[in-house]
Design a protein around this motif. Structure first.
Motif, PDB file in Angstrom:
ATOM      1  N   THR A 262       0.802  -1.224   0.000  1.00  0.00           N
ATOM      2  CA  THR A 262       0.000   0.000   0.000  1.00  0.00           C
ATOM      3  C   THR A 262       0.834   1.273   0.000  1.00  0.00           C
ATOM      4  N   PRO A 263       1.869   1.427   0.856  1.00  0.00           N
ATOM      5  CA  PRO A 263       2.665   2.663   0.793  1.00  0.00           C
ATOM      6  C   PRO A 263       3.345   2.861  -0.560  1.00  0.00           C
ATOM      7  N   LEU A 266       0.643   4.050  -3.079  1.00  0.00           N
ATOM      8  CA  LEU A 266       0.263   5.438  -2.801  1.00  0.00           C
ATOM      9  C   LEU A 266       1.388   6.404  -3.148  1.00  0.00           C
ATOM     10  N   SER A 267       2.641   6.015  -2.834  1.00  0.00           N
ATOM     11  CA  SER A 267       3.772   6.892  -3.152  1.00  0.00           C
ATOM     12  C   SER A 267       3.929   7.033  -4.663  1.00  0.00           C
ATOM     13  N   ILE A 269       1.545   6.786  -6.944  1.00  0.00           N
ATOM     14  CA  ILE A 269       0.462   7.651  -7.420  1.00  0.00           C
ATOM     15  C   ILE A 269       0.745   9.110  -7.072  1.00  0.00           C
ATOM     16  N   LEU A 270       1.298   9.336  -5.859  1.00  0.00           N
ATOM     17  CA  LEU A 270       1.645  10.705  -5.455  1.00  0.00           C
ATOM     18  C   LEU A 270       2.702  11.292  -6.387  1.00  0.00           C
ATOM     19  N   TRP A 273       1.071  12.219  -9.654  1.00  0.00           N
ATOM     20  CA  TRP A 273       0.249  13.425  -9.524  1.00  0.00           C
ATOM     21  C   TRP A 273       1.120  14.673  -9.455  1.00  0.00           C
ATOM     22  N   SER A 447       7.969   2.019  -5.443  1.00  0.00           N
ATOM     23  CA  SER A 447       7.140   3.166  -5.828  1.00  0.00           C
ATOM     24  C   SER A 447       7.693   3.865  -7.065  1.00  0.00           C
TER      25      SER A 447
END
Length: 979
Positions: A262-263, A266-267, A269-270, A273, A447
């Motif tokens: 999960t981290p 999310l990282s 995707i961050l 973005w 990530s």
């Protein structure tokens, strides 16, 4: 980093803030320096009172030193920022390339080998690239091919080793892994070096355009698959598991794997973005620094050690330090399986095209972002050099990293020291005794791959939908799934095949045919003009129909094109001709094979005489005006102007038909000629390029030069209406220009109508008595020159003007008195110009100082293209039997008595033609070149001084001349979209 185009709107906030904090206020000398050579100039500010010379020199030296210090600090900052973005990706790429379990015992050394390869790439780019700010690293474009090759090698060696029984000395797992690693590193290195050599040769030979044969949708499907593959590798790196197939995603259900992944997700995707939404180029590097730092802060706050994090699966397992010699010992040449080169050859070929294509895309994107043109071939040579040296040292494929190159470009510090700092930083990490995987969060390394994955998938599966046609997007998706189902090379080949089918279908739909209304530029008298207008170019049942063909005509569009042509002239609806219509069609003889050495006796079996006209004749005679006109009564239109009435002539303007293959030549034009021949319709084609003409003639679709002349003469001299053949041997008549084809049709039509009127109606008036028709096609008024060639005699200007507007006898007398009747005599209202064949009258681009009336002979006007601009096609055609030279489209005799070899011929103008007046009236430079086609061509040239003299001395003459010019302009407007 992903090589994706950025928007053109950039914010240099970070650079400006850094400059402000460091006290720098500079601008670039755009006039003097090009790309990579920008110099900075301090903006002038108010100066203090003058000081001594020593003090001034001291201040200057101090300022220069301060500036150099500032630049050095900035180069270090930007170099470290690029390193932060680069190094984590290299470890992620290593996980992708060496994803097979056989490589796991050596993954630390292999990761450093990838890092060392990036070091080699960066050194080469810093030295050889024309862009001083370039960043070149191991790139994502070749990842899947490298991974595929490494997996193929591992699987084959493992399968061979396991096939050996234990009693025969099967190798241990460690020995098998040594064989796999040695073979993989050597073969991948040689493949990279060979790829680099090939790319250099392509750039040296200016062959960068060759890679464009790989369709963009296919490359897009491949890049989307890279994104998915990086997603698998990134999530697998987060949970320390291999995810290679759909079923492997089940690992996320095991233990705390979902929590570990999960981290990283999310990282990633961050990062995506931030890279897409942030206007600051510093935002992404800051995020890439903050993410691992935040992990260490959480460990410290929670009181957890590295061992605790390692036990939880957050960082990699502890392993011995990897030295430089450990990387060297990866290769044992005695353990290399050289025979496996052939097993990965197909994958290597695909990698060459994809890496070359991706590199060209990166160069184009950098050029667009800079707003400066770049030499793609030169940059391709740079990519080739870096791959060559990287491969020789056991490295992997690489290229420009678009995002980081542009980031460095926008910094304004265009120095090669930034790239050198990146290379030195990577070399420092390479020699570090601490393994990065032991201390770096696995989710962070994962990530970086997830960031690349999300970026590529979003760009090539979502954003691209708004930039591709539906069929192209379908090709992209088909390629993406084909690679998933099969393998890389098979998926790409399938994608190329589907793209080819899409091209065929799309091209077949874009091949267009338009019915156009055009007339020749021949000068006819008033009666002939009206006859042609009401018969040949009638709005209801025209006897001359013109089609304009555009695009590529090939097997995919042949049937559709044939159907459209048949429908538009009524062939598909005409199952059987009524006798009355058959008799009407018999007025015009269809071109047939004339008895010659090219034909057997069966080609000329019977002579068919034209049947008598039907009771309701086309031609009526008006005694009061002594002119022949066409009856336009409603009863006649009802009887003859039906869709079932086919024309007498069909002209095909092929000027914009780019290509014609053999299938279309036989399936479309040969069938069309035969069908028209049976209905006594003459088919003329004009404006075709040399390749199309050769195709038509080589397949016996069009008449050869000699056959053309025989048929041409037969149609224009058969005063008794004789027909030759039965239509089975009909072919297409090829003309150089559409104007010539239309002029031939008009002449033949008037000739046949005149003969039919004399024979069937008893009218004795010669319709062509006043014609100034081209090429001497009409027999009336011709004289024999000194060499025995028939030619039209010179005509006075009054006679020519009378062809355009019907002058009264008093006007004719007045014009003869003012302009004279002797064309060889001089006149104060115009000057006479006598030309020899080939003599230039005026050249394209010259000031238009006069317009011209042809009193005798003929003229050709054409656009004079530069030989190097590609407008003039080569006369050589490569065929299956070798090179064939196509010398001419039209036989020399049919074009003129004295042929002038002029490429890009546009229009041939004859006795009575008026030309050059548009540019003259608009006071433009001439847009065409004009040359005489015959000896003793006589022109009347009217300048502005002559018109001013007419205005002062003979206003009526000027008025009549302007009226004629208006008529000519209207006729030219009719042919506005003509040849």
């Amino acid at each position: 980093m992903p090589s994706r185009p950025h928007s053109k709107s950039y914010d240099d906030t970070m650079v400006k803030e850094t400059d402000y904090l460091l006290g720098r206020n500079e601008s670039f000398d755009a006039e003097k320096d090009g790309v990579g050579n920008g110099h900075h100039h301090v903006i002038d500010v108010p100066r203090p009172a003058p000081q001594s010379r020593k003090t001034d020199e001291r201040n200057v030296n101090s300022s220069s030193n301060d500036k150099q210090d500032v630049n050095a600090v900035l180069a270090l900052i930007y170099g470290l920022i690029n390193t932060i973005m680069t190094v984590p990706c290299m470890y992620g790429y290593a996980a992708v390339i060496f994803s097979n379990d056989a490589f796991h015992p050596h993954i630390d050394a292999l990761s450093k080998l990838v890092l060392f390869s990036s070091f080699i790439h960066q050194v080469c780019f810093s030295i050889f690239s024309s862009l001083s700010f370039s960043i070149g690293q191991v790139q994502d474009a070749g990842l899947i091919f490298l991974s595929s090759m490494s997996n193929t090698i591992a699987e084959i060696i493992t399968a061979k080793a396991m096939a050996v029984p234990d009693e025969e000395g099967r190798m241990s797992d460690a020995e098998i892994n040594r064989d796999i690693v040695s073979t993989t590193v050597v073969i991948l290195g040689l493949g990279t070096a060979t790829l680099g050599l090939l790319l250099y040769v392509m750039g040296k030979c200016n062959l960068a355009d060759v890679v464009s044969f790989l369709p963009l949708p296919v490359v897009g499907g491949y890049l989307a698959f890279i994104g998915y593959f990086c997603l698998e590798a990134g999530v697998g790196l987060c949970i320390n598991e291999n995810i290679m197939e759909l079923k492997d995603w089940a690992h996320l259900k095991e233990g705390n794997n979902l929590l570990l992944a999960t981290p990283g997700v999310l990282s990633g995707i961050l990062m995506t973005w931030v890279s897409r939404k942030s206007k600051s180029d510093a935002a992404l590097p800051i995020v890439m620094v903050v993410v691992p730092v935040l992990f260490y802060v959480i460990l410290f706050v929670c009181g957890l050690s590295f061992e605790d994090a390692r036990d939880g699966g957050w960082i990699g397992e502890e392993s011995p330090p990897v030295s430089f010699m450990d990387v060297i010992r990866l290769v044992d040449f005695e353990r290399v399986h050289w025979s496996l080169v052939t097993d990965v050859l197909g994958t290597w070929v695909g990698m060459v095209f994809v890496v070359a294509f991706s590199s060209c895309l990166d160069v184009a994107a950098i050029s667009t972002d800079m707003g400066e043109p770049l030499d793609t071939n030169q940059e391709l040579r740079t990519v080739g050099i870096s791959n060559f040296f990287s491969g020789l040292l056991g490295g992997f494929t690489g290229s420009y990293i678009f995002s980081q190159t542009i980031f460095t470009y926008r910094s304004g510090l265009w120095t090669r020291w930034i790239g050198i700092i990146v290379a030195l930083s990577e070399l420092g990490v390479f020699f570090m005794s601490v393994n990065v995987l032991e201390v770096t969060p696995l989710f962070f390394l994962g990530s970086t791959l997830i960031f690349i994955a999300v970026d590529l998938i979003f760009e090539w599966l979502i954003e691209v939908r708004h930039k591709l046609l539906f069929s192209e997007y379908f090709v992209l998706l088909f390629t993406f799934f084909a690679i998933q189902v099969f393998n890389i090379q098979s998926g790409i080949v399938i994608g190329i095949v589907v793209a080819g089918v899409d091209y065929i279908v799309s091209t077949a739909q874009t091949t267009s045919i338009h019915t156009v209304k055009r007339r020749s530029r021949a000068v006819w008298n008033h009666d002939e003009w009206r006859i042609l207008q009401r018969t040949a170019y009638s709005n209801i049942n025209p006897k001359i129909v013109s089609f304009e063909l555009k695009g590529n005509v090939f097997f995919g569009s042949s049937l559709k094109l044939l159907t459209q042509m048949n429908d538009r002239i009524g062939l598909n609806t005409l199952s059987s001709q009524p006798e009355e219509i058959e008799n009407l069609k018999a007025l015009i003889a269809s071109p047939r094979h004339v008895k010659s050495k090219f034909q057997s006796d069966r080609h000329v079996k019977n002579n068919f005489r034209s049947p008598r006209l039907p009771t309701r004749n086309l031609m009526t005679h008006d005694d009061s005006t002594s002119s022949s006109v066409i009856s336009n009564s409603s009863s006649q239109r009802k009887s003859y102007n039906k869709m079932t009435e086919t024309p007498y002539f069909v002209t095909l303007d092929m000027g914009e038909m780019t290509n014609l293959d053999a299938s279309a030549a036989l399936g479309t034009f040969l069938q069309f000629a035969k069908m028209c021949g049976k209905r006594r319709i003459i088919v003329c084609a004009a404006g075709a390029n040399r390749r199309v003409c050769w195709t038509l003639r080589s397949h016996d679709v069009a008449y050869s030069d000699k056959e053309f002349q025989e048929v041409h003469d037969a149609l224009c001299s058969s005063v008794d209406g004789t027909l030759l053949g039965d239509g089975n041997d009909a072919k297409i008549m090829l003309f150089r220009g559409h104007n010539e084809a239309l002029e031939f049709c008009e002449t033949a039509l008037l000739h046949k109508l005149e003969y039919s009127m004399k024979k069937n109606i008893g009218i004795k008036r010669n319709l062509s008595a006043g014609s100034l028709s081209a090429r001497g096609l009409m027999s009336s008024g011709l004289i024999e020159d000194e060499v025995g060639v028939l030619a039209a005699p010179a005509r006075p200007i009054s006679s020519i003007l009378n062809q355009y507007i019907k002058l009264t006898p008093s006007d004719l007398v007045m014009l003869d008195n003012v302009l004279g009747t002797d064309v060889n005599a001089s006149n104060k209202y115009y000057y006479k110009m006598t030309c020899k064949a080939g003599q230039t009258i005026f050249k394209q681009g010259e000031p238009a100082t006069a317009f011209y009336i042809t009193l005798k002979g003929s003229v050709t006007t054409y656009i004079d293209h530069n030989e190097n601009d590609g407008a003039s096609p080569s006369p050589n055609i490569l065929t299956g039997a070798g090179i064939v030279r196509v010398a001419s489209v039209l036989p020399e005799k049919s074009s003129s008595h004295h042929h002038v070899s002029s490429k890009n011929l546009n229009v041939t103008l004859h006795l009575g033609s008026i030309f050059g007046y548009c540019d003259f009236i608009l006071d433009h430079h001439t847009e065409i070149t004009a040359r005489a086609l015959e000896d003793d061509t006589i022109l009347a040239c009217f300048t502005r001084d002559h018109l001013d003299r007419l205005k002062e001395e003979s206003l009526t003459t000027l008025w009549l001349l302007e009226k004629v010019l208006l008529q000519v302009s209207v006729r030219e407007l009719y042919n506005a979209n003509g040849p």
